[in-house]
Design a protein around this motif. Structure first.
Motif, PDB file in Angstrom:
ATOM      1  N   GLN A  82      33.679  73.161  29.451  1.00  0.00           N
ATOM      2  CA  GLN A  82      34.894  73.044  30.415  1.00  0.00           C
ATOM      3  C   GLN A  82      35.235  71.683  31.083  1.00  0.00           C
ATOM      4  O   GLN A  82      35.924  71.409  32.030  1.00  0.00           O
ATOM      5  N   LYS A  83      34.627  70.787  30.368  1.00  0.00           N
ATOM      6  CA  LYS A  83      34.924  69.283  30.747  1.00  0.00           C
ATOM      7  C   LYS A  83      35.462  68.345  29.302  1.00  0.00           C
ATOM      8  O   LYS A  83      35.020  68.850  28.361  1.00  0.00           O
ATOM      9  N   GLU A 109      46.976  67.408  29.454  1.00  0.00           N
ATOM     10  CA  GLU A 109      46.620  68.145  30.377  1.00  0.00           C
ATOM     11  C   GLU A 109      46.799  69.556  30.174  1.00  0.00           C
ATOM     12  O   GLU A 109      46.088  70.413  30.255  1.00  0.00           O
ATOM     13  N   ARG A 118      38.484  72.040  32.846  1.00  0.00           N
ATOM     14  CA  ARG A 118      38.886  72.045  34.243  1.00  0.00           C
ATOM     15  C   ARG A 118      38.931  70.811  34.848  1.00  0.00           C
ATOM     16  O   ARG A 118      39.238  70.287  35.776  1.00  0.00           O
ATOM     17  N   GLU A 119      38.456  69.911  33.719  1.00  0.00           N
ATOM     18  CA  GLU A 119      38.060  68.274  34.467  1.00  0.00           C
ATOM     19  C   GLU A 119      38.388  67.404  33.055  1.00  0.00           C
ATOM     20  O   GLU A 119      37.751  67.764  32.218  1.00  0.00           O
ATOM     21  N   GLY A 121      38.009  63.140  31.961  1.00  0.00           N
ATOM     22  CA  GLY A 121      37.510  61.948  32.475  1.00  0.00           C
ATOM     23  C   GLY A 121      37.654  60.910  31.491  1.00  0.00           C
ATOM     24  O   GLY A 121      38.250  61.333  30.332  1.00  0.00           O
ATOM     25  N   TYR A 140      44.214  60.192  38.220  1.00  0.00           N
ATOM     26  CA  TYR A 140      42.749  60.082  37.919  1.00  0.00           C
ATOM     27  C   TYR A 140      42.116  59.182  38.912  1.00  0.00           C
ATOM     28  O   TYR A 140      42.834  58.206  39.473  1.00  0.00           O
ATOM     29  N   THR A 143      35.460  57.101  39.867  1.00  0.00           N
ATOM     30  CA  THR A 143      34.328  57.940  40.414  1.00  0.00           C
ATOM     31  C   THR A 143      33.009  56.962  40.390  1.00  0.00           C
ATOM     32  O   THR A 143      31.796  57.329  40.877  1.00  0.00           O
ATOM     33  N   SER A 166      28.629  57.204  34.630  1.00  0.00           N
ATOM     34  CA  SER A 166      29.444  58.132  34.128  1.00  0.00           C
ATOM     35  C   SER A 166      29.646  57.695  32.564  1.00  0.00           C
ATOM     36  O   SER A 166      29.382  58.638  31.809  1.00  0.00           O
TER      37      SER A 166
END
Length: 340
Positions: A82-83, A109, A118-119, A121, A140, A143, A166
């Motif tokens: 889900q990423k 998206e 859901r996310e 990056g 965006y 992070t 990350s």
């Protein structure tokens, strides 16, 4: 605008261009020297996309616009649990400044939403200010920030560039996944070493313990995986990683004969994440190993039946669903007697 899976021919053209562009970005960022950049860039693409646009969990798209009979750009996304992470995104020079970049991100998206992601990056080089401002406008958030100070050659002959946490994490996860998909022990060991190096600087980071546990599991060293899964859970994982970590730990307990522990952790996990069906199936395996044969078969049937797309199984689904909850029942039906 819409996404189209990149053809092999277009991919070869993209690979040639992207390898050179990535090498130049790394040189400009100060990460690689000009002498090594092209080789390292080629190795990176081969490692991440060993099967090109057909590499599992990687989606390499051509960006298409109605009324234009050729791609106007590319989008490369890695998606798992889900990423998603955007590895590359570019609008061809002839179509820039016309709003296509913003439109492409919106289409990305929409695609992500259909995949249950859901996310999303991404990484952007600091020198690419146009891309940076586009991503900011599209919502965006920053992070993590990597900062570099250049040292005069007389004082410091080498430069140490630190990538963001990350960026390193996502790169290592992608490396591990490519090794798992190809059953390549060397790649899996390389990913494990990378995670172990990273955890020295972040010993309390739960996701690193979780990823190290997966690496050990993928390599067949289940006893080494268990303490890392346990540590990841105790430190506090995000919801998506937590359910997979429960599964990994419960399965590891089972295959090492620790059935009581496996049963306890999987019962807890199934209760906490009832919608995550793989947990139910691994729970069914442990039920079988603990001689709960009826519960095991019932759990497996009731988990697999609802979403099964085989037309023959779907034809019998109602009956199978009933029998799954009446495994020991028998009947004494009356005989049919045809009436005049």
């Amino acid at each position: 605008m819409y996404l189209s899976k990149m053809s092999i021919t277009d991919y070869q053209d993209y690979l040639t261009y992207a390898t050179h562009a990535y090498a130049q970005d790394k040189i400009q960022a100060g990460t690689w020297s000009p002498a090594e950049a092209q080789t390292l860039a080629a190795e990176s693409f081969q490692r991440l996309l060993p099967d090109g646009p057909n590499t599992p969990d990687h989606y390499v798209f051509s960006l298409m616009q109605e009324g234009i009979n050729q791609p106007i750009g590319i989008l490369w996304i890695h998606a798992q649990d889900q990423k998603a992470f955007i590895y590359d995104f570019e609008i061809n020079s002839a179509y820039r400044g016309q709003g296509y970049g913003k439109a492409a991100l919106k289409v990305a998206e929409q695609w992500a939403h259909t995949q249950g992601i859901r996310e999303i990056g991404l990484h952007v080089f600091a020198h690419n200010q146009s891309a940076y401002h586009l991503y900011k406008k599209m919502g965006y958030l920053e992070t993590d920030i990597s900062m570099v100070r250049q040292i005069d050659a007389e004082l410091q002959p080498t430069q140490h560039i630190t990538a963001t946490f990350s960026e390193k994490l996502n790169s290592l996860i992608a490396l591990r996944e490519s090794g798992r998909a190809a059953q390549d022990t060397a790649v899996l060991k390389e990913a494990l070493t990378g995670f172990q190096d990273l955890i020295h600087a972040h010993p309390q980071e739960p996701v690193l313990h979780y990823q190290i546990g997966i690496c050990f599991d993928n390599l067949g060293f289940t006893n080494d995986a268990i303490p890392h899964y346990e540590r990841a859970i105790s430190l506090g994982l995000g919801e998506d990683d937590l359910r997979r970590c429960y599964l990994g730990l419960g399965s590891s307990y089972r295959v090492t004969g620790q059935y009581a522990r496996s049963l306890a952790i999987l019962e807890k996990a199934v209760e906490q994440f009832p919608e995550y069906k793989p947990l139910h199936l691994f729970y069914a395996l442990t039920l079988f190993n603990t001689q709960h044969y009826e519960q095991a078969l019932e759990k497996a049937f009731l988990t697999l039946l609802p979403d099964n797309q085989d037309p023959d199984i779907r034809y019998f689904a109602q009956g199978l669903h009933f029998y799954a909850t009446h495994l020991d029942d028998t009947w004494s039906p009356a005989f049919y007697q045809e009436q005049d």
